[in-house]
Design an enzyme around this catalytic site. Structure first.
Site, short mmCIF file in Angstrom:
data_model
loop_
_atom_site.label_atom_id
_atom_site.label_comp_id
_atom_site.label_asym_id
_atom_site.label_seq_id
_atom_site.Cartn_x
_atom_site.Cartn_y
_atom_site.Cartn_z
N TYR A 2 -28.25 -2.38 -9.88
CA TYR A 2 -28.57 -1.14 -10.59
C TYR A 2 -28.61 -1.45 -11.96
O TYR A 2 -29.64 -0.77 -12.90
CB TYR A 2 -27.81 -0.17 -10.18
N ASN A 4 -36.88 7.09 -3.33
CA ASN A 4 -37.95 6.34 -3.30
C ASN A 4 -38.82 6.82 -1.89
O ASN A 4 -38.34 6.75 -0.80
CB ASN A 4 -37.68 4.69 -2.80
N CYS A 15 -36.59 -1.26 -2.59
CA CYS A 15 -35.48 -0.45 -3.13
C CYS A 15 -34.32 -0.98 -2.52
O CYS A 15 -33.25 -1.25 -3.08
CB CYS A 15 -35.33 0.90 -3.24
N HIS A 16 -34.58 -1.88 -1.23
CA HIS A 16 -33.57 -2.39 -0.72
C HIS A 16 -32.66 -3.66 -1.39
O HIS A 16 -31.71 -3.98 -1.01
CB HIS A 16 -34.02 -2.75 0.78
N GLU A 72 -35.15 -11.10 4.78
CA GLU A 72 -35.68 -11.89 3.51
C GLU A 72 -34.85 -13.23 3.10
O GLU A 72 -35.41 -13.89 2.50
CB GLU A 72 -35.98 -10.86 2.26
#
Length: 204
Positions: free
Chosen positions: A144, A167, A175-176, A202
């Protein structure tokens, strides 16, 4: 008192199936005619994914909303009707391309989305954050604090967290991928389990 009428030949079931097909056909026709007449401002559908059934909503400008089940899809649609237009209709065909890209993402065959987006639901500093999130590459993470610095306001760490929490297009706008400075994953609009699933996907 409830009365049950015997249906030994399954006629009621056949009628119900025919009625469902007829209603589905009428709905498709309504959606097509509404779109042709320029009366369909928001089209929506759902898509099943490993993180639950996602609501997808689009305006003629692009994808405007992705919502997790815990956000209450009916409430999300009501909010869209209030904030954008009451002309909202289930029109799955309008979102076929979106659904296909989301399926490809969860299958590990897509690392970024090529979709027109409508970002009217976010503005100001939050929009700056949302627009920056696409720069965090697939499989990468940013804190962040790093995001706050990247958008020119290093002290706005909490505001970055708020932007991520609000979001309007989770999964598509990643945003993850934003985590805490200590490496822990932090909160997520779809829940911590969903965020873990996306990050694990991912990382594979």
């Amino acid at each position: 008192m409830m009365v049950t009428i015997p249906d030994p030949n399954g006629l009621f079931d056949a009628l119900s199936a025919d009625s469902a097909d007829t209603l589905a056909g009428l709905h498709r026709r309504l959606a097509a005619e509404a779109e042709q007449a320029g009366l369909l401002d928001i089209a929506y559908r759902t898509v099943d994914t490993p993180v639950g059934s996602l609501l997808l909503a689009a305006t003629p400008a692009g994808l405007v909303r992705v919502a997790y089940p815990n956000e209450d899809h009916d409430a999300v649609l009501a909010a869209l009707a209030t904030r954008i237009s009451p002309r909202v209709l289930a029109a799955p065909g309008r979102l076929d391309a979106v659904a296909r890209e989301i399926d490809e993402y969860f299958a590990g065959a897509r690392t970024h989305f090529d979709l027109p987006l409508d970002l009217r639901l976010t503005g100001g500093f939050r929009r700056q954050v949302i627009e920056h999130l696409a720069d965090i590459g697939y499989g990468r993470r940013a804190s962040y604090a790093e995001v706050a610095a990247a958008v020119g306001n290093p002290r706005a760490v909490r505001a970055v967290g708020s932007a991520c929490a609000n979001n309007p297009l989770p999964v598509v706008i990643p945003c993850h991928r934003v985590v805490r400075s200590d490496g822990s994953i932090g909160q997520y609009v779809g829940g911590v389990a969903a965020k873990n699933t996306l990050l694990a996907l991912e990382a594979a």
